[in-house]
Motif scaffolding. Structure first.
Motif, short mmCIF file in Angstrom:
data_model
loop_
_atom_site.label_atom_id
_atom_site.label_comp_id
_atom_site.label_asym_id
_atom_site.label_seq_id
_atom_site.Cartn_x
_atom_site.Cartn_y
_atom_site.Cartn_z
N GLN A 71 -66.11 -60.58 -4.91
CA GLN A 71 -66.40 -59.20 -5.38
C GLN A 71 -67.85 -59.19 -5.80
N ARG A 72 -68.61 -58.25 -5.61
CA ARG A 72 -70.10 -57.91 -6.21
C ARG A 72 -70.04 -58.05 -7.61
N SER A 73 -69.05 -57.44 -8.35
CA SER A 73 -69.12 -57.53 -9.79
C SER A 73 -69.08 -58.88 -10.53
N ALA A 74 -68.81 -59.97 -9.64
CA ALA A 74 -68.48 -61.28 -10.10
C ALA A 74 -69.89 -61.81 -10.66
N TRP A 75 -71.09 -61.37 -10.52
CA TRP A 75 -72.23 -61.90 -10.98
C TRP A 75 -72.39 -61.54 -12.66
N TYR A 76 -71.46 -60.66 -13.09
CA TYR A 76 -71.58 -60.42 -14.65
C TYR A 76 -70.84 -61.67 -15.31
N PRO A 77 -69.63 -61.89 -14.77
CA PRO A 77 -68.90 -63.16 -15.50
C PRO A 77 -69.62 -64.35 -15.26
N TRP A 78 -70.07 -64.51 -14.32
CA TRP A 78 -70.85 -65.71 -13.88
C TRP A 78 -72.27 -65.85 -14.77
N ALA A 79 -72.78 -64.66 -15.03
CA ALA A 79 -73.85 -64.84 -16.16
C ALA A 79 -73.55 -64.87 -17.45
N LEU A 80 -72.35 -64.40 -17.60
CA LEU A 80 -71.60 -64.76 -19.21
C LEU A 80 -71.34 -66.33 -19.32
N LEU A 81 -70.64 -66.82 -18.25
CA LEU A 81 -70.34 -67.94 -18.09
C LEU A 81 -71.46 -69.13 -18.15
N VAL A 82 -72.49 -68.88 -17.60
CA VAL A 82 -73.73 -69.65 -17.71
C VAL A 82 -74.37 -69.73 -18.92
N GLY A 83 -74.54 -68.37 -19.60
CA GLY A 83 -75.07 -68.57 -21.01
C GLY A 83 -74.24 -68.80 -21.78
N GLY A 84 -72.94 -68.56 -22.05
CA GLY A 84 -72.25 -69.25 -23.03
C GLY A 84 -72.09 -70.62 -22.79
N ALA A 85 -72.05 -71.41 -21.56
CA ALA A 85 -71.89 -72.96 -21.59
C ALA A 85 -73.39 -73.44 -21.91
N LEU A 86 -74.47 -72.95 -21.63
CA LEU A 86 -75.82 -73.38 -22.21
C LEU A 86 -75.79 -73.38 -23.81
N VAL A 87 -75.38 -72.13 -24.15
CA VAL A 87 -75.54 -72.11 -25.70
C VAL A 87 -74.40 -73.26 -26.41
N SER A 88 -73.22 -73.22 -25.97
CA SER A 88 -72.41 -74.31 -26.54
C SER A 88 -72.88 -75.84 -26.21
N VAL A 89 -73.26 -76.10 -25.27
CA VAL A 89 -74.23 -77.43 -24.98
C VAL A 89 -75.06 -77.70 -25.90
N THR A 90 -76.07 -76.79 -25.86
CA THR A 90 -77.13 -76.97 -26.64
C THR A 90 -76.76 -77.01 -28.18
N ALA A 91 -76.18 -76.14 -28.67
CA ALA A 91 -75.28 -76.19 -30.17
C ALA A 91 -74.63 -77.55 -30.32
N ASN A 92 -74.11 -77.82 -29.59
CA ASN A 92 -73.09 -79.05 -29.91
C ASN A 92 -74.35 -80.41 -29.73
N VAL A 97 -77.60 -84.17 -32.99
CA VAL A 97 -78.78 -84.73 -33.76
C VAL A 97 -78.91 -84.70 -35.15
N VAL A 98 -78.40 -83.63 -35.67
CA VAL A 98 -78.68 -83.33 -37.30
C VAL A 98 -77.56 -84.21 -38.00
N ALA A 99 -76.39 -84.35 -37.51
CA ALA A 99 -75.27 -84.94 -38.32
C ALA A 99 -75.20 -86.46 -38.02
N ALA A 100 -75.83 -86.77 -37.01
CA ALA A 100 -75.63 -88.32 -36.59
C ALA A 100 -76.32 -89.04 -37.55
N ASP A 101 -75.89 -90.59 -37.63
CA ASP A 101 -76.29 -91.55 -38.43
C ASP A 101 -77.66 -91.82 -37.69
N ALA A 102 -78.38 -92.52 -38.68
CA ALA A 102 -80.03 -92.82 -38.41
C ALA A 102 -80.05 -93.89 -37.46
N ASP A 103 -78.95 -94.73 -37.45
CA ASP A 103 -79.21 -95.94 -36.34
C ASP A 103 -78.42 -95.48 -35.04
#
Length: 229
Positions: A71-92, A97-103
């Protein structure tokens, strides 16, 4: 029947496995994002809501993408899916990097932390596909039953053979209306008035008289040729 039963058990096993893996990936991503939110200044009592928002978008958008496929309206959930995945991967990755050990190399820590949200995205999509019922299996019996009912209810006249009695009655009725139309025309009635009287369209009355006039003209021409020396 055995093949259908085997496929059903395989699908159920796959669904159970995907749900288990999705729960583990969601939990790993949840703890990392909650800790990152707490380190970023969000209170400890509200930090748990941030990973629910980020990863919840992935789950809901994945289900919406599968539901609105084609359907034509599928572009909106696709945009939310891509945006949410990018935010989640980047935040993780940032949390790793912040919490890992120095070694531990930062690239390695970020790569390991990015696995849970990616797996959550893929496994949620797979779960929705496995639990989705194919439309063809539900629509085919209805179409067949409709065709069967229509075939039984269709009269034999649709095969091209017309009932002789009906044809004769229709021809007699048309001939009677046409004769009555000629009588009214000789009485000086107009085509519209004749059509209203006989319950037909004015163009039908006009065709009656046009055909008759053409026939008379042809007959006159033939007689003229025969009498011409």
């Amino acid at each position: 029947m055995r093949e259908i039963e085997a496929r059903r058990w395989a699908a159920m096993t796959a669904v159970a496995g995907t749900v288990f893996i999705a729960a583990g990936a969601f939990w790993l991503s949840f703890t990392s994002l909650a800790d990152l939110a707490a380190r970023s200044g969000i209170g400890a009592g509200q930090a748990w809501a941030w990973p629910l928002i980020v990863d919840g978008i992935i789950v809901v958008a994945t289900v919406a993408v599968v539901a609105l496929a084609g359907q034509r309206s599928a572009w909106y959930p696709w945009a939310l899916l891509v945006g949410g995945a990018l935010v989640s991967v980047t935040a993780n990755a940032i949390h790793a990097v912040v919490a890992a050990d120095a070694d531990v190399p930062r690239i390695l820590a970020a790569s390991v932390a990015a696995v849970p949200p990616v797996v959550l995205l893929a496994i949620t999509h797979l779960t929705v596909i496995l639990t989705r019922t194919p439309e063809t299996t539900t629509k085919a019996p209805a179409v067949m039953s409709f065709q069967a009912i229509a075939g039984e209810a269709t009269p034999a006249l649709l095969s091209g053979d017309e009932d002789p009695g009906t044809r004769d009655e229709g021809s007699a009725a048309v001939a009677g209306r046409r004769a009555r139309g000629w009588e009214l025309r000789e009485a000086g009635w107009s085509n519209k008035r004749i059509a209203r009287e006989l319950g037909v369209h004015p163009s039908t009355v006009g065709r009656w008289f046009a055909v008759a006039h053409l026939t008379d003209t042809t007959d006159t021409a033939d007689e003229r040729e025969e009498t011409t020396p």
